[in-house]
Write an enzyme that holds these catalytic residues in place. Structure first.
Site, PDB file in Angstrom:
ATOM      1  CB  SER A  92      -0.965  -0.064   1.192  1.00 58.63           C
ATOM      2  OG  SER A  92      -2.061   0.793   0.997  1.00 58.63           O
ATOM      3  CG  HIS A 228      -5.920  -2.406   0.803  1.00 59.40           C
ATOM      4  ND1 HIS A 228      -5.584  -1.935  -0.452  1.00 59.40           N
ATOM      5  CD2 HIS A 228      -5.114  -1.748   1.673  1.00 59.40           C
ATOM      6  CE1 HIS A 228      -4.613  -1.030  -0.341  1.00 59.40           C
ATOM      7  NE2 HIS A 228      -4.316  -0.901   0.940  1.00 59.40           N
TER       8      HIS A 228
END
Length: 254
Positions: A92, A228
């Site tokens: 990320s 995610h």
């Protein structure tokens, strides 16, 4: 020493052939990836990056400038990267910090990872990068909703008291990412191979293919089950560690 504040190696491995430097996600400390050192193949030594404002740096100001962060990390990594081939893995926001650090090391010290691994992140120049609305101070509730809808955190994490401690760091990291711009490169800025990982259910991340614009090396992409934070599923984690090991071992042959 300064570099031990920034670079956390929980499991030193002097016999390692390679070093893997991990860059954690927004709001996070260094511990999660530092623990990979215990599980990963014996040919690798794992180091995890710790930004100011967390863990034993909690008395320092949380950073707001991606370029300053990359400078600090590049300086701290110099003693670690001189003698062995190394790779970067960023998850990320960590992918952007890893990318900027790689650029700094290449420009200033002629050092480059043998392989660059990015996870759950749109390319830095992608127009699909999630953005915080301009000029808007968001309430904590709005931030929580944004994070949950973007898949950056889970609902139960938002409800925990823990979240109250993390909100300022998480917010600062998100604003730092938001203020970071990178123009579409006219030519590749790196020359190493680059692999992208993404969770199959991750709605927030689009345009991973655009990462191939930043390097003249080979480009690979892998979709693994999950959202995610697919990386926290033990089977995915094992896959990634094995994949990284294999890529590094192959790099010595080429």
């Amino acid at each position: 020493p300064r570099n031990e504040k920034v670079v956390n190696c929980l499991y030193p491995n002097p016999n390692a052939i390679f070093r893997l430097i991990c860059f954690p996600w927004a709001g996070s400390g260094s511990t999660y990836f530092a623990k990979w050192g215990q599980k990963i193949h014996g040919s690798l030594e794992v180091h995890s990056i710790r930004l100011a404002g967390r863990e034993n740096r909690s008395d320092e100001q949380v950073p707001s400038d991606m370029y300053q962060v990359a400078d600090e990390i590049a300086c701290a990594l110099l003693p670690v990267l001189q003698d062995k081939p190394f790779a970067f893995f960023g998850h990320s926001l960590g992918s952007y910090i890893a990318f900027m650090t790689a650029l700094r090391l290449k420009e200033n010290h002629k050092l480059e990872p043998v392989h660059f691994f990015v996870s759950s992140t749109s390319a830095p120049h992608s127009k699909f990068r999630p953005r915080i609305p301009e000029g808007k101070e968001m309430t904590e509730e709005e931030i929580c909703n944004l994070l949950v809808s973007a898949g950056f955190t889970t609902k139960n994490f938002v409800d925990e008291e823990l979240f109250q401690l993390h909100v300022p760091i998480l917010l600062a990291d998100l604003y730092m990412a938001n203020a970071y711009f990178f123009d579409t490169p006219s030519e590749a800025v790196l020359s190493c191979d680059l692999s992208c990982f993404i969770g199959s259910e991750d709605q927030a991340v689009k345009d991973l293919e655009a990462w191939k614009d930043v390097t003249s090396g080979s480009f690979y992409m892998h979709k693994l089950p999950g959202g995610h934070f697919y990386v926290m599923e033990p089977t995915n984690e094992t896959f990634i560690m094995n994949y990284i090991t294999k890529c590094l071992e192959l790099s010595t042959l080429s």
